[in-house]
Design an enzyme around this catalytic site. Structure first.
Site, short mmCIF file in Angstrom:
data_model
loop_
_atom_site.label_atom_id
_atom_site.label_comp_id
_atom_site.label_asym_id
_atom_site.label_seq_id
_atom_site.Cartn_x
_atom_site.Cartn_y
_atom_site.Cartn_z
N GLU A 34 -0.70 -7.10 -4.63
CA GLU A 34 -2.05 -7.65 -4.45
C GLU A 34 -2.75 -7.89 -5.78
O GLU A 34 -3.86 -7.43 -6.02
CB GLU A 34 -2.91 -6.75 -3.54
CG GLU A 34 -2.69 -7.02 -2.06
CD GLU A 34 -3.85 -6.59 -1.20
OE1 GLU A 34 -4.70 -7.45 -0.89
OE2 GLU A 34 -3.92 -5.40 -0.83
N ASP A 147 4.24 -2.09 -1.13
CA ASP A 147 3.37 -1.90 0.02
C ASP A 147 4.06 -2.57 1.21
O ASP A 147 4.10 -3.79 1.31
CB ASP A 147 2.01 -2.55 -0.26
CG ASP A 147 1.05 -2.46 0.92
OD1 ASP A 147 1.45 -1.95 1.99
OD2 ASP A 147 -0.09 -2.94 0.78
N ASN A 149 3.19 -2.18 4.40
CA ASN A 149 2.30 -2.39 5.55
C ASN A 149 2.95 -1.93 6.85
O ASN A 149 2.83 -2.57 7.89
CB ASN A 149 1.87 -3.86 5.64
CG ASN A 149 0.62 -4.14 4.82
OD1 ASN A 149 -0.34 -3.38 4.86
ND2 ASN A 149 0.64 -5.23 4.07
N ASP A 218 2.91 2.84 1.57
CA ASP A 218 3.59 2.46 0.32
C ASP A 218 4.86 3.30 0.20
O ASP A 218 4.80 4.54 0.24
CB ASP A 218 2.67 2.71 -0.87
CG ASP A 218 1.36 1.95 -0.74
OD1 ASP A 218 1.31 0.80 -1.20
OD2 ASP A 218 0.40 2.52 -0.16
N ASP A 247 -7.84 0.71 -2.75
CA ASP A 247 -7.75 1.55 -1.56
C ASP A 247 -6.38 2.20 -1.41
O ASP A 247 -6.15 2.97 -0.47
CB ASP A 247 -8.13 0.77 -0.29
CG ASP A 247 -7.54 -0.63 -0.24
OD1 ASP A 247 -6.70 -0.97 -1.09
OD2 ASP A 247 -7.93 -1.40 0.67
N HIS A 248 -5.47 1.90 -2.33
CA HIS A 248 -4.16 2.56 -2.39
C HIS A 248 -4.12 3.50 -3.59
O HIS A 248 -4.85 3.29 -4.58
CB HIS A 248 -3.03 1.54 -2.56
CG HIS A 248 -2.85 0.62 -1.40
ND1 HIS A 248 -1.76 0.66 -0.56
CD2 HIS A 248 -3.62 -0.42 -0.96
CE1 HIS A 248 -1.87 -0.29 0.34
NE2 HIS A 248 -2.99 -0.96 0.12
#
Length: 257
Positions: A34, A147, A149, A218, A247-248
């Site tokens: 991201e 990540d 998801n 993750d 947020d990770h």
């Protein structure tokens, strides 16, 4: 060798936090997701000044992945996930660092589900499983870091009953992750912490971090050739609690090569 993955949630706005983490922990390889920046806006000068070579695949406003290597340049193998030449989303990079193949991925979120975005997630997942199978067949030491998801099991979510209709936890997503593991991959974090409640993501809302209302999405998967080198794995949880955080939290694995 320490290999880490970190969804930075915007490398432009969180570059300072990224550089601070790199200086503190000095991973040998860092896989980023991201980026949310076009190719020309990647902060290569700052990354180089921190002691890292880099390859990256940017995309304006969305997605974007990068592989950083401390003291050297990653040798690019593949840019973009094979299997669909029409897919223009920046979600996959593959490189060699030292003797290890590093795949950095940002698997689609898939929400709302069902729907076209969920269909894309599952199709992307199938392509990824196929590529991972090819990598296993080479016999090379490989890390699949990123990540995903995907919430693999109920213990990987705070109050999993709240996620049953979400694309991250739907049976199709979890089944795809299980089929990936069944090809011989080792989930490094879970192998190291088999019974621990451990998360890598906390939403910005409702004080999720403060309440430890998180998810484990993750993951770092190790190929059969590399799994015996696993020594430890963990999450740099405190990074999530800093000012203007992603947020990770960064997630990492230590390998004895």
């Amino acid at each position: 060798m320490r290999v880490a993955t970190f969804n930075v949630n915007g490398i432009g706005s969180r570059l300072g936090a990224l550089l601070q983490w790199l200086e503190e922990t000095r991973p040998d390889v860092a896989c980023l997701q991201e980026l949310k920046a076009p190719q020309e806006r990647f902060p290569l000068a700052e990354i180089n000044a921190a002691g890292y070579g880099a390859i990256w695949q940017g995309q304006k406003s969305w997605n974007g992945v990068a592989i950083l290597a401390r003291g050297t340049e990653p040798v690019e193998v593949t840019r973009g996930l094979p299997g669909d030449d029409s897919d223009e989303q920046s979600r996959y990079l593959e490189a060699v660092v030292g003797e290890v193949v590093i795949a950095c991925l940002y698997l689609p979120n898939g929400n709302p589900a069902p729907g076209p975005k969920f269909d894309y997630k599952l199709a992307w997942f199938e392509r990824f499983i196929a590529r991972a199978a090819q990598l296993v067949e080479t016999g090379a030491p490989v890390v699949l870091a990123g990540d995903y998801n995907v919430i693999p099991t109920e213990r990987d979510a705070y109050k999993p009953e709240r996620w049953v209709t979400d694309a991250l936890f739907r049976p199709e997503s979890r089944a795809a992750f299980e089929r990936l593991l069944a090809r011989g991959w080792t989930d490094a974090l879970r192998a190291t912490h088999p019974d621990e409640v451990i998360y890598t993501f906390w939403d910005y809302f409702r004080d999720a971090y403060g309440r430890n209302a998180g998810l484990r999405i993750d993951h770092l998967l190790l190929s059969p050739a590399l799994a015996p080198a696993l020594r430890s794995a963990g999450v740099d949880r405190d990074v999530r609690g800093r000012e203007k955080p992603s947020d990770h939290a960064p997630t990492w694995v230590e390998l004895d090569l």
